[in-house]
Every structure is written in structure tokens, then in C-alpha cells.
Design a protein around this motif. Sequence first.
Motif, PDB file in Angstrom:
ATOM      1  N   TRP A   1       0.884  -1.168  -0.010  1.00 26.02           N
ATOM      2  CA  TRP A   1       0.280  -0.094  -0.145  1.00 26.02           C
ATOM      3  C   TRP A   1       0.632   1.086  -0.394  1.00 26.02           C
ATOM      4  CZ3 TRP A   1      -4.812   1.680  -1.135  1.00 26.02           C
ATOM      5  CH2 TRP A   1      -4.711   2.536  -1.075  1.00 26.02           C
ATOM      6  N   TYR A   2       0.642   2.302  -1.063  1.00 24.59           N
ATOM      7  CA  TYR A   2       1.045   3.230  -0.836  1.00 24.59           C
ATOM      8  C   TYR A   2       0.364   4.448  -1.410  1.00 24.59           C
ATOM      9  CZ  TYR A   2       5.583   0.951  -2.657  1.00 24.59           C
ATOM     10  OH  TYR A   2       7.212   0.154  -3.001  1.00 24.59           O
ATOM     11  N   SER A   3      -0.939   4.484  -0.120  1.00 27.34           N
ATOM     12  CA  SER A   3      -2.085   5.459   0.242  1.00 27.34           C
ATOM     13  C   SER A   3      -1.804   6.457  -1.614  1.00 27.34           C
ATOM     14  CB  SER A   3      -1.275   6.650   0.203  1.00 27.34           C
ATOM     15  OG  SER A   3      -2.717   7.367   0.833  1.00 27.34           O
ATOM     16  N   TYR A   4      -3.270   7.083  -1.462  1.00 25.66           N
ATOM     17  CA  TYR A   4      -3.494   7.571  -2.777  1.00 25.66           C
ATOM     18  C   TYR A   4      -2.906   8.379  -3.243  1.00 25.66           C
ATOM     19  CZ  TYR A   4      -7.878   5.991  -0.784  1.00 25.66           C
ATOM     20  OH  TYR A   4      -9.126   5.358   0.036  1.00 25.66           O
ATOM     21  N   ALA A   5      -1.577   9.315  -2.827  1.00 24.98           N
ATOM     22  CA  ALA A   5      -1.046  10.635  -3.911  1.00 24.98           C
ATOM     23  C   ALA A   5       0.026   9.973  -4.628  1.00 24.98           C
ATOM     24  CB  ALA A   5      -0.317  11.483  -2.594  1.00 24.98           C
ATOM     25  N   PRO A   6       0.920   8.786  -4.354  1.00 22.48           N
ATOM     26  CA  PRO A   6       1.962   7.733  -5.269  1.00 22.48           C
ATOM     27  C   PRO A   6       1.745   7.205  -6.591  1.00 22.48           C
ATOM     28  CG  PRO A   6       2.349   7.881  -3.100  1.00 22.48           C
ATOM     29  CD  PRO A   6       0.336   8.032  -3.040  1.00 22.48           C
ATOM     30  N   TYR A   7       2.248   7.431  -7.934  1.00 23.58           N
ATOM     31  CA  TYR A   7       1.909   6.940  -8.348  1.00 23.58           C
ATOM     32  C   TYR A   7       2.262   5.320  -8.607  1.00 23.58           C
ATOM     33  CZ  TYR A   7       6.901   5.574  -9.662  1.00 23.58           C
ATOM     34  OH  TYR A   7       7.870   4.996  -9.806  1.00 23.58           O
ATOM     35  N   MET A   8       2.139   5.248  -6.760  1.00 21.56           N
ATOM     36  CA  MET A   8       2.570   3.687  -7.064  1.00 21.56           C
ATOM     37  C   MET A   8       1.177   3.005  -6.564  1.00 21.56           C
ATOM     38  SD  MET A   8       5.140   1.873  -7.142  1.00 21.56           S
ATOM     39  CE  MET A   8       4.782   0.186  -6.688  1.00 21.56           C
ATOM     40  N   TYR A   9       0.043   3.547  -6.702  1.00 24.34           N
ATOM     41  CA  TYR A   9      -1.757   3.463  -6.070  1.00 24.34           C
ATOM     42  C   TYR A   9      -2.188   2.724  -7.209  1.00 24.34           C
ATOM     43  CZ  TYR A   9      -6.217   4.309  -4.823  1.00 24.34           C
ATOM     44  OH  TYR A   9      -8.072   3.927  -4.618  1.00 24.34           O
ATOM     45  N   ASN A  10      -2.252   3.529  -8.302  1.00 26.53           N
ATOM     46  CA  ASN A  10      -3.461   3.101  -9.274  1.00 26.53           C
ATOM     47  C   ASN A  10      -2.284   2.286 -10.847  1.00 26.53           C
ATOM     48  OD1 ASN A  10      -4.250   4.794 -12.546  1.00 26.53           O
ATOM     49  ND2 ASN A  10      -5.111   3.556 -11.123  1.00 26.53           N
ATOM     50  N   PHE A  11      -0.681   2.857 -10.471  1.00 27.30           N
ATOM     51  CA  PHE A  11       0.436   2.343 -11.513  1.00 27.30           C
ATOM     52  C   PHE A  11       0.788   0.985 -10.756  1.00 27.30           C
ATOM     53  CE2 PHE A  11       3.956   2.604 -14.122  1.00 27.30           C
ATOM     54  CZ  PHE A  11       2.983   2.587 -15.782  1.00 27.30           C
ATOM     55  N   TYR A  12       0.402   0.145 -10.163  1.00 30.24           N
ATOM     56  CA  TYR A  12       0.360  -0.912  -9.220  1.00 30.24           C
ATOM     57  C   TYR A  12      -0.241  -1.153  -8.449  1.00 30.24           C
ATOM     58  CZ  TYR A  12       2.867  -4.867  -6.527  1.00 30.24           C
ATOM     59  OH  TYR A  12       2.752  -6.253  -6.298  1.00 30.24           O
ATOM     60  N   VAL A  13      -0.725  -0.380  -7.321  1.00 35.12           N
ATOM     61  CA  VAL A  13      -1.514  -1.474  -6.293  1.00 35.12           C
ATOM     62  C   VAL A  13      -2.693  -1.934  -6.738  1.00 35.12           C
ATOM     63  CG1 VAL A  13      -2.815  -0.798  -3.934  1.00 35.12           C
ATOM     64  CG2 VAL A  13      -0.500  -0.135  -4.282  1.00 35.12           C
ATOM     65  N   GLN A  14      -3.173  -1.090  -7.629  1.00 29.13           N
ATOM     66  CA  GLN A  14      -4.627  -1.101  -8.500  1.00 29.13           C
ATOM     67  C   GLN A  14      -4.705  -2.574  -8.894  1.00 29.13           C
ATOM     68  OE1 GLN A  14      -6.775   2.028  -8.852  1.00 29.13           O
ATOM     69  NE2 GLN A  14      -8.210   2.463  -6.881  1.00 29.13           N
ATOM     70  N   THR A  15      -3.578  -3.071  -9.956  1.00 29.54           N
ATOM     71  CA  THR A  15      -3.336  -3.276 -10.786  1.00 29.54           C
ATOM     72  C   THR A  15      -3.812  -4.723 -11.181  1.00 29.54           C
ATOM     73  OG1 THR A  15      -0.828  -3.732 -11.084  1.00 29.54           O
ATOM     74  CG2 THR A  15      -1.825  -1.561 -12.301  1.00 29.54           C
ATOM     75  N   SER A  16      -3.422  -5.143 -12.344  1.00 24.77           N
ATOM     76  CA  SER A  16      -3.721  -6.944 -12.338  1.00 24.77           C
ATOM     77  C   SER A  16      -2.412  -7.415 -11.934  1.00 24.77           C
ATOM     78  CB  SER A  16      -4.238  -7.391 -13.953  1.00 24.77           C
ATOM     79  OG  SER A  16      -5.412  -6.892 -13.999  1.00 24.77           O
ATOM     80  N   LEU A  17      -1.087  -6.590 -12.056  1.00 25.12           N
ATOM     81  CA  LEU A  17      -0.143  -7.059 -11.845  1.00 25.12           C
ATOM     82  C   LEU A  17       0.025  -7.736 -10.316  1.00 25.12           C
ATOM     83  CD1 LEU A  17       2.706  -7.977 -13.485  1.00 25.12           C
ATOM     84  CD2 LEU A  17       3.323  -6.019 -12.859  1.00 25.12           C
ATOM     85  N   SER A  18      -1.101  -7.214 -10.038  1.00 22.81           N
ATOM     86  CA  SER A  18      -0.553  -7.321  -7.910  1.00 22.81           C
ATOM     87  C   SER A  18      -1.529  -8.053  -7.538  1.00 22.81           C
ATOM     88  CB  SER A  18      -0.444  -6.188  -7.212  1.00 22.81           C
ATOM     89  OG  SER A  18      -1.708  -5.753  -7.841  1.00 22.81           O
ATOM     90  N   LYS A  19      -2.297  -8.883  -8.287  1.00 19.51           N
ATOM     91  CA  LYS A  19      -3.016  -9.541  -8.386  1.00 19.51           C
ATOM     92  C   LYS A  19      -2.870 -10.836  -8.094  1.00 19.51           C
ATOM     93  CE  LYS A  19      -5.426  -6.425  -7.165  1.00 19.51           C
ATOM     94  NZ  LYS A  19      -4.388  -4.463  -6.768  1.00 19.51           N
ATOM     95  N   ASN A  20      -4.101 -12.083  -7.429  1.00 14.90           N
ATOM     96  CA  ASN A  20      -3.708 -13.783  -7.875  1.00 14.90           C
ATOM     97  C   ASN A  20      -4.727 -14.399  -8.741  1.00 14.90           C
ATOM     98  OD1 ASN A  20      -2.229 -14.262  -5.295  1.00 14.90           O
ATOM     99  ND2 ASN A  20      -3.817 -13.280  -4.557  1.00 14.90           N
TER     100      ASN A  20
END
Length: 795
Positions: free
Chosen positions: A329-348
Motif C-alpha cells: 500500500w502506497y496511499s492515494y498520492a504516490p503513482y504506485m497507487y494506480n500504477f501498481y496497487v490497483q493493477t492486475s499485476l499485483s493480484k492472484n
Amino acid sequence: MSDYKKGFPVTRKVCHQASVQEGGMFQHLAQAYDLIGDSGLLTESDRKQIEYTFRLYIVQELRYKQPGGANWAVSQLTGAFFCALVIQDFALVDEVLYAPSGLIDKFRTYTMPDGWWYECTVSYNLWVASEYIQVALALEPFGYSLLAEKFPVDYNLTPEYDKTWENEREDRRLLHHGHSFRIQGGIHQPYVTIKMMVDALLPFLDYRGWMFGVNDATEREVGGGSFELAYYAFRDSRYAEFIRRTPQRSDLIYGVPDLPEGNQETVKGAYADNAGVLMLRSGQKEPRERIQAVLRYGTHGGYHGHFDHTGLLSLMRYGRSFYNPEMVWYSYAPYMYNFYVQTSLSKNMVIVDLKQQEAEESHRCFFHTGEMFQAGGVETEAAWSYPAYGGLRSSMKGPRSFKEKTEREARYFPDAKNPPAFGVLNGFTEPIFQRRLMLVTDEYVVLADYDKSVDSVPHRFDLLFQIKGLRGIAAKGKKEKGHTAWLSTDSLSAAPLVTDVNHYQVEGTMKASFLTRFGKDADNRGTRIFGEPGDLYLDIYNAYPCYSRRIFEGRAPEEHGTQRMLTYQVRGDGKTLAEGKFGSWILGDGKVDVDIAGVRNLTLSTSIKSRSKGVYTLFWGEAVLLLEDGREIPLSRLACRKENVMENSFGCGKDYLGGRININGENYAWGLPADPLHTDAEAAYTFDLTGLHAVRLRTVVGGDYPLGDETERRKTLGVTAYGPSARFLTVVEPYESEGKIASVEATSADSLIVRLKDGREHRFFFSGMDAEKDKLSVIMQEWVNGKLVKKEKAK
């Protein structure tokens, strides 16, 4: 707050945060005013000043209210409602409640027919429910009966209808970072009630009263405090049962002293088609022994949505969970939120071309609860693309480009050639059909996947798992196929964020073993994880494809606060030979390969402006001198003068916490510590090269990641297949001390054998995975000593 010259009448602002928090502030201010209103402490002048301020806020919210807004709008309007109620202005009360885009309008459009709030997170479901319960309770003395009222559903299923017009798909890709604002799953009944928001969670709570996470949420305890208000309002004995499971009750306002006896019914399976969660449980009598697994489908959830349809959302046993959507988790401001946390790449889930699934319609296609197993299936058909380039545009004021955002955050990401606009999706494939069938037995979970390009275009398909504590990978004919710093060098993709990647070739069944630990002795730095103290072992058996295939394991980008803007220089006799500046964290390095012929005094320096407290990461990796005669001399062997260098107690062969030195995904056998002792000055090494006849300097400078012992870091495990379609058969066994599975074998994409250590043999036969959903079926047989003893079929 209400001062005419210094307070809200002048500033039009109470709190230092956003309007959602402002609404909460006014709600609590109005409630506080009500509590002391008849105490005699307030003068008539005080009352006029306070009520004038409340009216200002009410008028402001009514003037600017609009369609949309979700939980933010509810918070703002709830604040206005309580201000109107406490000053007893029922014309304003009714306007806040019943005007278009008022509280009732928000409730009936955002509450889905299955009782879930449209953003599909447990926290928002509970919070919004609590707001409406408080509103209803406050109105009861005045003749309103909102607690029992039925409100018609929004038949358009488009609460954010300004984002769901004829250009919906184009706007989603260009303006809304890929997010969908439609409600999926259809209309099951024509009304919604406030109580439904609480009831919707009941079947999914585990034996402790904990709920798995969905979208922007982790698993959390629901059964205690969250049900106190609900029980106070509705007196449903099912709520009381979960309140009893809370170790300590603390709600002094709504806590009912005497709770009735009651037993919560054991649910083997449940689903919510609008929220898109399908949960299955094994059938043991002992609750903590039950396996609970969840598939994701249904409503995306707007800006809080994750791109994870068909994903294994959660798997729990013994009160422990290996994964949740905020595990990194990177919270909402960092680009990691929408560019990694929410993406399919971080899922099972199975992903396509290392890209991101589009948020299209998805469905439940199978459901069965039986004696031998529970089963559920979900499916979707969606294009895949790169994630929104750089993530959210609106999350931080100022940046005009992704590159500027990375520099502001001090988090390097490689530049893309011919990149799309900041925050825009591109590189779309044709639609890909995906179907996942999940079976839960008393010992393990079976996952059967079918993925196919609707146009029969070849693709790369990766079956992914995100798990902590890799213990080993075993397979027939396992061969190492190299190491790469990043999963992919394609900087339009989020794949460079998976680093330090080991590749293998395997045949037959592949077994990957993991250990996730919980409790005070566990190393859960950089990850959001919750559970009862103890161990959760997970063995992943990928049985199909059973032929030769590639697998990989890489490091997930946990948040350890390692980011800092690094400036470095190499100087020879005072002349700059090399220099650079970048955001050093998980990614990023400065490669140095310079001519130093004739240089007598060589200086290597690093400087930073700030760092997280106690986090030291910087190294000059394997810095060597190349001599005229071809020999190499490590700089670590030479005498030097150090200035402002943070000493490393582990020497040059380890990082500052005694782990490997890994910079930008590459391992280094040793490195010169380069973190400044004080951040207001550079850290410098100066070497006297007189008489060495050195001609070149070669090194890499950057930040070490991760820090210290890596045993319990989270890994991304992938099984790769190529072609226009792919099939996978996988068994996941969660256990506490010793597994029960002896072996797993797939003879085809439709048949699976699981042999247990006690002599039982489970045989599974799948049919219709690649056909219409009404033709999908599965058979489970149990054999002992060559004899069929049990059989169950589901279709």
C-alpha cells in the motif's frame, strides 16, 4: 470555529483536509452542540453565532451539491443534515434529505440491490451504513421512520451517470484512469433498506467476525464495534452474536448492555452479485480449521476499484490470511497507487501480456455447496492494456508529466519511448475471455482457469500469486534459466516494479512452498497483513500445463520508505568525471564507467536532502579500478579518506541491516556504504591512486532494496504459457504445521489427481471449461486402496 472574524464565516474551512473530512467535522460539531445545548453554558449570543455558522455550511452544501460524489457526498450532506436538525429547521432538514442529489437520492442510487455500497469496500459499506443509521435514529423522535423504509433502487444502475454516457469506454480510458462507474450484477429486488447494508456482510464474516478486504481495503474486524450501532437500531440477534466475539466492548453511547443468546449459522458458500464476491468455506466442525476462499467479479467500484475480476481475492484459515488488496500500500498520492496497487499485476489471477484487465462486465457462472466440496465460478470478457501511464493525474497538485511526478516522489521509473499522455491507458488488446472455477475441499483449494483470445491472437498468459516467505520451488527437471533485474523492461507496463527475478524451466507438477508468519516475532515490514499469531503455510501445486514451461519468482515492491533523491559525483583531481541525480528506491541506479588515466585523487560522493528515520540504503556497488596491465582492484581494498559517511557495522559485504546488497534489482557481492551521516553534507570517499596506473573506474551507485533479512519478503510467483488460449490447473494447500498432500498430478487440462498422505486419492474431472456456462460441470471422486468410496457432481 464559529467566530465571526476568525472562524468558518471568514475561512469557509474548519479542518485541514478535504470536504469528506469537513462533513465529518460538522456532523460532530452539531452533535456536540446538541449535547450541551440545554446545559446553561451557552449564551444567546453564543447560540446565534454557532447557528449562523451552521446555516452557512448547510447553504454551502446545498448550493454546490451535485450528482455523484459517493462517500464524500454522503459525508458532506450528513454534516449539513445534523446542522439543520440541531437548529430545528425542518425545511432545511427535508431539503438535505429529499432534494435531488440529497441524502436519500444518494442512498438509493449508490446502495446496490444486494445491499453493498457501490465502491465495494467493507470500510465504506460500514461507514456509510453508520451515517444513515445515525440520521434515521436522530429523526425518529420527529416522526420519521427511515429505519424501516424501503427505497426504490436506481433502475439505471449508474450512480455516476455523468461518467456513463455514450462515450463511456473512451472516457474511461482517457479521463478516468480505466475505472468503471457502472453497477454490475443486475437487480435482484426493487428496493433497498438501510438494514440491508449491514445484513449484506453477515454471510461473509469468519468465525472471529472478520471480513476479507475488497478494492481499497484490508481484512478487518467487523463483528464488534461496527455492529453495536446496528444492534442498537435493529435489535437483530445475529448482530449480537458477533458483538459477543469482541474481546472488549467500548461503545458507551450505542452499546446495549444485555445481549440475547444466539448462534450464527455456518455458511458454506455465499455470493453478492452486485459487489462481485463469491465466498466458499470447507465443512469442518471446528471453525478455525475451515478454509475460506473468495473470488472477485462484479461491480468495479469507481476510483476505489481494482482490476482483479476472476482473481483469488482472499484465502483464510486459522484466522490468518496470506493476501489482501492493500498488502502493498502506497496511499492515494504516490503513482504506485494506480500504477501498481490497483493493477492486475499485483493480484492472484491470470494476466495477459503483463498488462491490466479492463473493467468490463463480469458474471458468476457457477455455484455449488455440497458434502465433499464447495465450488464457484466467475467469468469476464475484457481487453487488456497498459495501466494509466503514471497513475492518477489528480492525486498531487503540480506535476505536468509522469517524469516530474517520479522526481517529486523521489521514486525513479524508467522513461518510456513515445509515451501516452499522463494518466492515459494505451496498448489495448482484443477482448480476452477469462473463466475461473474454484473448488474448496476440507484440505485444499483447486483453481481451474481458462483464458482465450476471442480473435485467436497469440498472447503471453501468466498465472500469478502474491505470497510472503518463499521457502523453495520444486519440479521435475527444474532448470535455472537466468536472472533479470526486472520482470520486464517495458516501461509502459508496471512489470519493472517486480524486481530481482529468477527464471526457471520446469516439467510436470511444480510445487512452490511459502510461509507467512503472524505475531510480534514475524517480519511483516512493508506490508499490510493481519491475523492471529502463528504460522500459515501455503503450498502451490501448478499441475497443468504439465509439459515444459517457464516459471518465475520476483520480489513485490513493498513500501519500506527507501525513497530519496540521490545526487552523486565522481571527481578526479577536482574535475567532475561523472554525475547524476535520480529518485533512489526500489528502482534506479547510476552506472559509472569512466576514464581515470592520470588521476591521482579520486573522489566518490553522494548527497541526499532527506530520508526516513533510521533507513540507510546507499552503496557504491562493486567499485573497481581497471589497471593498465588488465588487473582489477576493488576500491574496498584501498586506503581512503572518508567524510560524513554513515558507517556500516556489517562491513562491505552486507547491507546496513545485514542482508544482501541489491540495487535496481541486481545483486552485488559487496559495496562501499554511501549513506551520508548527516543529510546537510555529502558523503565522500577520496582515494590516492598514485603509482597504481589505474585507467578506468567501474561501479554502480544506488539504493539497496530490500533491507536486511529477505526471508519473509513478499514474492510474485508466475507460471507462463503462450498461445491464443491457456489452461491452468492449480492446487493451493493452506496448513498450520504439516501438509496433508503427498502429490498432485494432472493428466490433462480437465483431469486432476490429488493424493493425500493418509492414502486417500481425490480425482477431479472438469467439463465445459471452454464451453457455454450452462455446460460447466465438475466431478470429485474419493478412492481408497483402489476402490471408489465417495463421489459428488456439481453442474
